[in-house]
Design a protein around this motif. Structure first.
Motif, PDB file in Angstrom:
ATOM      1  N   LYS A  69       0.841  -1.203   0.000  1.00 41.26           N
ATOM      2  CA  LYS A  69       0.000   0.000   0.000  1.00 41.26           C
ATOM      3  C   LYS A  69       0.878   1.255   0.000  1.00 41.26           C
ATOM      4  O   LYS A  69       0.633   2.203  -0.747  1.00 41.26           O
ATOM      5  N   LYS A  70       1.935   1.217   0.809  1.00 39.25           N
ATOM      6  CA  LYS A  70       2.854   2.360   0.875  1.00 39.25           C
ATOM      7  C   LYS A  70       3.557   2.563  -0.463  1.00 39.25           C
ATOM      8  O   LYS A  70       3.697   3.690  -0.943  1.00 39.25           O
ATOM      9  N   GLU A  71       3.983   1.482  -1.102  1.00 37.53           N
ATOM     10  CA  GLU A  71       4.642   1.565  -2.405  1.00 37.53           C
ATOM     11  C   GLU A  71       3.673   2.066  -3.479  1.00 37.53           C
ATOM     12  O   GLU A  71       4.043   2.862  -4.340  1.00 37.53           O
ATOM     13  N   LEU A  72       2.430   1.626  -3.420  1.00 33.68           N
ATOM     14  CA  LEU A  72       1.411   2.079  -4.361  1.00 33.68           C
ATOM     15  C   LEU A  72       1.194   3.587  -4.223  1.00 33.68           C
ATOM     16  O   LEU A  72       1.136   4.315  -5.225  1.00 33.68           O
ATOM     17  N   GLU A  73       1.090   4.063  -3.003  1.00 34.43           N
ATOM     18  CA  GLU A  73       0.918   5.503  -2.752  1.00 34.43           C
ATOM     19  C   GLU A  73       2.142   6.298  -3.233  1.00 34.43           C
ATOM     20  O   GLU A  73       2.002   7.360  -3.826  1.00 34.43           O
ATOM     21  N   ARG A  74       3.329   5.777  -2.963  1.00 37.22           N
ATOM     22  CA  ARG A  74       4.552   6.454  -3.393  1.00 37.22           C
ATOM     23  C   ARG A  74       4.602   6.566  -4.907  1.00 37.22           C
ATOM     24  O   ARG A  74       4.848   7.639  -5.465  1.00 37.22           O
ATOM     25  N   LEU A  75       4.324   5.447  -5.586  1.00 45.04           N
ATOM     26  CA  LEU A  75       4.361   5.448  -7.044  1.00 45.04           C
ATOM     27  C   LEU A  75       3.314   6.398  -7.617  1.00 45.04           C
ATOM     28  O   LEU A  75       3.587   7.147  -8.556  1.00 45.04           O
ATOM     29  N   TYR A  76       2.129   6.391  -7.033  1.00 43.56           N
ATOM     30  CA  TYR A  76       1.090   7.308  -7.498  1.00 43.56           C
ATOM     31  C   TYR A  76       1.556   8.762  -7.375  1.00 43.56           C
ATOM     32  O   TYR A  76       1.414   9.550  -8.309  1.00 43.56           O
ATOM     33  N   ASN A  77       2.113   9.110  -6.242  1.00 47.24           N
ATOM     34  CA  ASN A  77       2.556  10.492  -6.027  1.00 47.24           C
ATOM     35  C   ASN A  77       3.650  10.900  -7.016  1.00 47.24           C
ATOM     36  O   ASN A  77       3.641  12.023  -7.530  1.00 47.24           O
ATOM     37  N   VAL A  78       4.579  10.003  -7.292  1.00 50.00           N
ATOM     38  CA  VAL A  78       5.649  10.298  -8.248  1.00 50.00           C
ATOM     39  C   VAL A  78       5.080  10.472  -9.653  1.00 50.00           C
ATOM     40  O   VAL A  78       5.373  11.461 -10.340  1.00 50.00           O
ATOM     41  N   LEU A  79       4.258   9.512 -10.082  1.00 50.91           N
ATOM     42  CA  LEU A  79       3.682   9.588 -11.427  1.00 50.91           C
ATOM     43  C   LEU A  79       2.759  10.790 -11.575  1.00 50.91           C
ATOM     44  O   LEU A  79       2.734  11.441 -12.617  1.00 50.91           O
ATOM     45  N   LYS A  80       2.005  11.080 -10.551  1.00 52.35           N
ATOM     46  CA  LYS A  80       1.097  12.236 -10.565  1.00 52.35           C
ATOM     47  C   LYS A  80       1.891  13.521 -10.768  1.00 52.35           C
ATOM     48  O   LYS A  80       1.542  14.347 -11.620  1.00 52.35           O
ATOM     49  N   ALA A  81       2.949  13.686 -10.016  1.00 48.73           N
ATOM     50  CA  ALA A  81       3.759  14.898 -10.136  1.00 48.73           C
ATOM     51  C   ALA A  81       4.364  15.019 -11.535  1.00 48.73           C
ATOM     52  O   ALA A  81       4.305  16.090 -12.152  1.00 48.73           O
ATOM     53  N   GLU A  82       4.914  13.926 -12.044  1.00 47.80           N
ATOM     54  CA  GLU A  82       5.523  13.956 -13.375  1.00 47.80           C
ATOM     55  C   GLU A  82       4.486  14.234 -14.463  1.00 47.80           C
ATOM     56  O   GLU A  82       4.698  15.053 -15.349  1.00 47.80           O
ATOM     57  N   ASN A 135      -8.230   7.211  -9.062  1.00 48.37           N
ATOM     58  CA  ASN A 135      -9.237   6.210  -9.416  1.00 48.37           C
ATOM     59  C   ASN A 135      -9.552   6.172 -10.899  1.00 48.37           C
ATOM     60  O   ASN A 135      -9.899   5.139 -11.435  1.00 48.37           O
ATOM     61  N   ARG A 136      -9.448   7.287 -11.576  1.00 53.02           N
ATOM     62  CA  ARG A 136      -9.791   7.344 -12.992  1.00 53.02           C
ATOM     63  C   ARG A 136      -8.625   6.897 -13.884  1.00 53.02           C
ATOM     64  O   ARG A 136      -8.841   6.331 -14.948  1.00 53.02           O
ATOM     65  N   ALA A 137      -7.398   7.136 -13.467  1.00 54.76           N
ATOM     66  CA  ALA A 137      -6.245   6.873 -14.332  1.00 54.76           C
ATOM     67  C   ALA A 137      -5.238   5.887 -13.730  1.00 54.76           C
ATOM     68  O   ALA A 137      -4.884   4.897 -14.359  1.00 54.76           O
ATOM     69  N   PHE A 138      -4.781   6.157 -12.518  1.00 56.45           N
ATOM     70  CA  PHE A 138      -3.685   5.373 -11.943  1.00 56.45           C
ATOM     71  C   PHE A 138      -4.061   3.918 -11.678  1.00 56.45           C
ATOM     72  O   PHE A 138      -3.379   3.000 -12.138  1.00 56.45           O
ATOM     73  N   TYR A 139      -5.137   3.689 -10.940  1.00 58.30           N
ATOM     74  CA  TYR A 139      -5.513   2.312 -10.626  1.00 58.30           C
ATOM     75  C   TYR A 139      -5.788   1.476 -11.878  1.00 58.30           C
ATOM     76  O   TYR A 139      -5.317   0.336 -11.968  1.00 58.30           O
ATOM     77  N   LEU A 183      -4.390   1.803 -14.749  1.00 57.08           N
ATOM     78  CA  LEU A 183      -3.076   1.512 -15.333  1.00 57.08           C
ATOM     79  C   LEU A 183      -2.375   0.388 -14.571  1.00 57.08           C
ATOM     80  O   LEU A 183      -1.808  -0.527 -15.184  1.00 57.08           O
ATOM     81  N   VAL A 184      -2.396   0.475 -13.261  1.00 56.63           N
ATOM     82  CA  VAL A 184      -1.746  -0.555 -12.434  1.00 56.63           C
ATOM     83  C   VAL A 184      -2.343  -1.929 -12.725  1.00 56.63           C
ATOM     84  O   VAL A 184      -1.622  -2.908 -12.929  1.00 56.63           O
ATOM     85  N   VAL A 185      -3.665  -1.993 -12.783  1.00 52.90           N
ATOM     86  CA  VAL A 185      -4.318  -3.281 -13.010  1.00 52.90           C
ATOM     87  C   VAL A 185      -4.052  -3.790 -14.421  1.00 52.90           C
ATOM     88  O   VAL A 185      -3.693  -4.955 -14.617  1.00 52.90           O
ATOM     89  N   LYS A 186      -4.207  -2.916 -15.423  1.00 49.65           N
ATOM     90  CA  LYS A 186      -4.009  -3.347 -16.814  1.00 49.65           C
ATOM     91  C   LYS A 186      -2.605  -3.908 -17.032  1.00 49.65           C
ATOM     92  O   LYS A 186      -2.432  -5.010 -17.550  1.00 49.65           O
ATOM     93  N   TYR A 187      -1.601  -3.154 -16.621  1.00 47.75           N
ATOM     94  CA  TYR A 187      -0.239  -3.610 -16.873  1.00 47.75           C
ATOM     95  C   TYR A 187       0.205  -4.693 -15.894  1.00 47.75           C
ATOM     96  O   TYR A 187       1.055  -5.521 -16.230  1.00 47.75           O
ATOM     97  N   GLY A 188      -0.416  -4.742 -14.740  1.00 49.36           N
ATOM     98  CA  GLY A 188      -0.171  -5.855 -13.829  1.00 49.36           C
ATOM     99  C   GLY A 188      -0.750  -7.146 -14.379  1.00 49.36           C
ATOM    100  O   GLY A 188      -0.105  -8.204 -14.335  1.00 49.36           O
ATOM    101  N   LEU A 189      -1.947  -7.064 -14.936  1.00 47.78           N
ATOM    102  CA  LEU A 189      -2.569  -8.247 -15.544  1.00 47.78           C
ATOM    103  C   LEU A 189      -1.750  -8.737 -16.729  1.00 47.78           C
ATOM    104  O   LEU A 189      -1.556  -9.945 -16.901  1.00 47.78           O
ATOM    105  N   GLU A 190      -1.283  -7.805 -17.549  1.00 43.09           N
ATOM    106  CA  GLU A 190      -0.481  -8.201 -18.709  1.00 43.09           C
ATOM    107  C   GLU A 190       0.803  -8.913 -18.290  1.00 43.09           C
ATOM    108  O   GLU A 190       1.222  -9.871 -18.924  1.00 43.09           O
ATOM    109  N   SER A 191       1.398  -8.476 -17.188  1.00 40.59           N
ATOM    110  CA  SER A 191       2.644  -9.113 -16.757  1.00 40.59           C
ATOM    111  C   SER A 191       2.404 -10.497 -16.158  1.00 40.59           C
ATOM    112  O   SER A 191       3.320 -11.315 -16.092  1.00 40.59           O
TER     113      SER A 191
END
Length: 131
Positions: A76-89, A101-105, A107-115
């Motif tokens: 959960k902490k890593e998910l929050e960290r990654l979201y904050n970094v990607l959001k800022a960039e 909820n509209r973009a980050f999650y 993306l995480v699920v789509k590319y997680g499922l693909e992997s």
């Protein structure tokens, strides 16, 4: 622009809270109405409709299905960290909001499922053991 959005969100929250208060007071005052389903009222349309809207004004709850997960605290902490970094960039680069909820999650699920898509049972076991 973000001030307009935050004001709309505040207004929606206020309307939602008022609706909940009205419903709870009517349920205690008139128990016969408990069985009747009530239609939630739609939030009022914003006065400024000339903004380009790519679905930004609609609620994520109206567009997507709520899914609840239980994660270890470290994930959960890593998910929050990654979201904050990607959001800022993303917001710095494109000057538009990067919603969790509209973009980050999605993306995480789509590319997680693909992997995970082509893994066999032993590879799944290896990945589980590495958590």
């Amino acid at each position: 622009m973000s001030d307009d959005r935050s004001e709309r969100l505040r207004q929606r929250r206020k309307e939602s809270q008022e609706r909940v208060q009205e419903e709870s007071s009517s349920k205690t005052a008139e128990p016969a109405e408990v069985d009747k389903p009530s239609k939630p009222s739609k939030p009022s349309e914003p006065d400024n409709q000339d903004e380009s809207s790519d679905g930004d004004d609609s609620s994520v709850k109206d567009e997507q299905v709520g899914t609840y997960m239980y994660l270890p605290k470290t994930q959960k902490k890593e998910l929050e960290r990654l979201y904050n970094v990607l959001k800022a960039e993303y917001e710095y680069e494109y000057d538009e909001e990067f919603e969790k909820n509209r973009a980050f999650y999605p993306l995480v699920v789509k590319y997680g499922l693909e992997s995970l898509d082509d893994l066999d049972a032993s590879e799944i076991r290896e990945r589980l053991d590495s958590l």
